[in-house]
Design an enzyme around this catalytic site. Structure first.
Site, short mmCIF file in Angstrom:
data_model
loop_
_atom_site.label_atom_id
_atom_site.label_comp_id
_atom_site.label_asym_id
_atom_site.label_seq_id
_atom_site.Cartn_x
_atom_site.Cartn_y
_atom_site.Cartn_z
N GLY A 287 56.34 34.07 10.32
CA GLY A 287 56.72 32.70 10.01
C GLY A 287 56.25 32.21 8.66
N GLY A 288 55.33 32.94 8.03
CA GLY A 288 54.89 32.56 6.70
C GLY A 288 54.06 31.29 6.65
CB THR A 289 53.17 29.17 3.74
OG1 THR A 289 52.62 30.23 2.95
CG2 THR A 289 52.36 27.90 3.49
CB CYS A 290 56.78 26.74 6.73
SG CYS A 290 57.46 25.34 7.65
CG HIS B 80 69.94 -5.31 10.98
ND1 HIS B 80 69.04 -5.58 9.97
CD2 HIS B 80 69.61 -6.13 12.02
CE1 HIS B 80 68.22 -6.54 10.37
NE2 HIS B 80 68.54 -6.90 11.62
CD GLU C 90 54.38 38.53 7.97
OE1 GLU C 90 53.25 38.45 7.44
OE2 GLU C 90 55.39 37.99 7.48
#
Length: 459
Positions: A39-42, A441, A34
């Protein structure tokens, strides 16, 4: 000195960490690299922080409309942007630290932090260390595209990433780009209290959607005071008296928007330009996406590309599915393929859009005989109860196979209710299975069987 591994994973976005953990759990010696934030973009600039901001914006919006529900507030609703950002930072940083701890605590897995570059099809160098493996997985994601607009290099513009650093309210936010990212930020900041103008070069918003969906989204935004300028095919930007002017007509026209801040939200480009892919023999297309087959293999036998950088999906859920496909194929002897994936995604404005399968326009183009069912949200009890009746539900079915071809739910709960349709599509079951289901419902999903019982030929 070269350190040898069974597998090297480049990037800790949504597909990298679970693949690393699963391979390590199978007894493989794994390295994961890394270069910035885990964790990257998200986790850092995408899904988690933006949806956290959207939640704050929704709270402000609901508070302003409290009187509609019989709730009276003593005084005007105010938004503390520093607190909004602090909450977002806490949620995102907790997620990022969680990914980092998970990886560093996993047996058989070594974490390297730094910028990796290929030296050969089997060797990657990071921080002076040479790492070699028989299998390498590229998971480097994408970043915001900066369009070649005249004057943009002279402007202090924002992207989805730098928007995460804002702890103040822009007076007038001008957003270039009328697609998913731009629309979410537009409604969000309007609800925070900013004046917002969205500028789109095309004749309508989110061009990949059907006309009715596009118009429905436009109505939702304009109903909240978001200004939208369409048909801005030629844009230039310039500084003017401490503000930013966006000219919409390059041929001498007078149409322009002047704001305090500019957000560029016109697309994404893959982070593949600085990895030394040529040294590994990995091929990319004209836009920089790594070419892969259905099992996500590149043209180099021991290298895979997973996540957004392969151009086969642009979402967290598609990235995670990439991991599942690769891991099952490698460890379970499966023959899963990305070709089997059904298009599905959400637009997280409020109310949201949930989409699955083909659009109505794509179905018409295919020449198939189809049936369509629709219902406005004004005829959905749950929407009426909540006082959120904008939007509609639409489902299109193949007239011969009776299988659902596509659906759009633009309205309250649409991002959740769409999964009733999506799951049936994966089961390849006829729509009558869902038509005869008894749903709870009062919910949005309870109307899906009703819609399927009222199908008519698509005109």
């Amino acid at each position: 000195m070269t350190t040898r591994f069974d597998a090297i994973i480049i990037g800790t976005g949504q597909s990298g960490p679970p693949l690393a953990a699963r391979l390590a759990g199978a007894g493989r010696k794994v390295a994961i690299i890394e270069r910035k934030r885990f964790g990257g973009t998200c986790v850092n600039t995408g899904c988690i922080p933006t949806k956290t901001l959207i939640a704050s914006a929704y709270a402000a919006h609901l508070a302003r409309h409290g009187i509609d529900y019989g709730v009276i507030l003593d005084g005007p609703v105010r938004v503390d942007m520093k607190r909004v950002k602090a909450r977002k930072d806490t949620v995102a940083s907790t997620a990022s630290r969680g990914v980092e701890k998970w990886l560093k605590d996993t047996a058989n897995l070594t974490v390297f932090e730094g910028h990796p570059r290929f030296e050969s099809p089997s060797t990657v160098r990071v921080n002076g260390d040479a790492l070699a493996a028989t299998q390498i997985f590229i998971n480097v994601g994408c970043r915001a595209l900066v369009p070649p607009m005249q004057g943009v290099e002279q402007i202090d513009y924002l992207t989805n990433s730098t928007m995460m650093e804002i702890d103040f309210l822009p007076e007038h936010l001008v957003i270039v780009g009328g697609s998913y990212i731009g629309l979410e930020f537009g409604q969000m900041y309007r609800r925070f209290g900013a004046e917002v103008t969205i500028v789109e070069k095309g004749p309508r918003l989110i061009a990949r959607e059907d006309d009715d969906v596009s118009q429905g989204v436009l109505d939702i935004l304009r109903n909240e005071g978001v200004k939208v300028e369409l048909g801005a095919e030629c844009m230039t930007v310039e500084k003017r008296d401490g503000r930013i002017a966006v000219k919409l007509d390059c041929a001498g026209g007078s149409r322009e928007v002047i704001g305090s801040h500019l957000l560029l939200a016109v697309g994404r480009i893959p982070n593949t330009d600085d990895l030394g892919l040529a040294q590994a023999g990995v091929r990319t297309d004209a836009r920089g996406y790594i070419a892969v087959d259905g099992e996500l293999r590149t043209g180099v036998p021991n290298i895979w590309a997973i996540g957004d950088c392969n151009g086969r999906g642009a979402f967290t859920h598609t990235s995670y599915n990439d991991y599942e496909i690769v891991a099952d194929n490698l460890l379970e002897g499966a023959h899963r393929s990305v070709e089997d994936r059904i298009t599905a995604y959400g637009l997280f404005i409020d109310p949201p859009l949930g989409r699955a399968g083909l659009t109505e326009a794509e179905i018409r183009k295919s020449g198939r005989k189809a049936l369509v069912g629709m219902r406005p949200m004004t005829r959905v009890g749950r929407a009426l109860e909540k006082g959120e009746t904008q939007g509609f539900m639409k489902i299109v079915v193949d007239a011969e196979t009776k299988q659902i071809l596509g659906a759009a739910i633009l309205g309250v709960g649409g991002d959740e209710a769409i999964h009733c349709v999506l799951d049936l599509m994966y089961a390849k079951a006829p729509y009558t299975v869902l038509q005869r289901a008894v749903n709870i419902h009062p919910t949005v999903a309870e109307l899906i069987p009703t819609i399927l019982g009222e199908l008519k030929p698509m005109a």
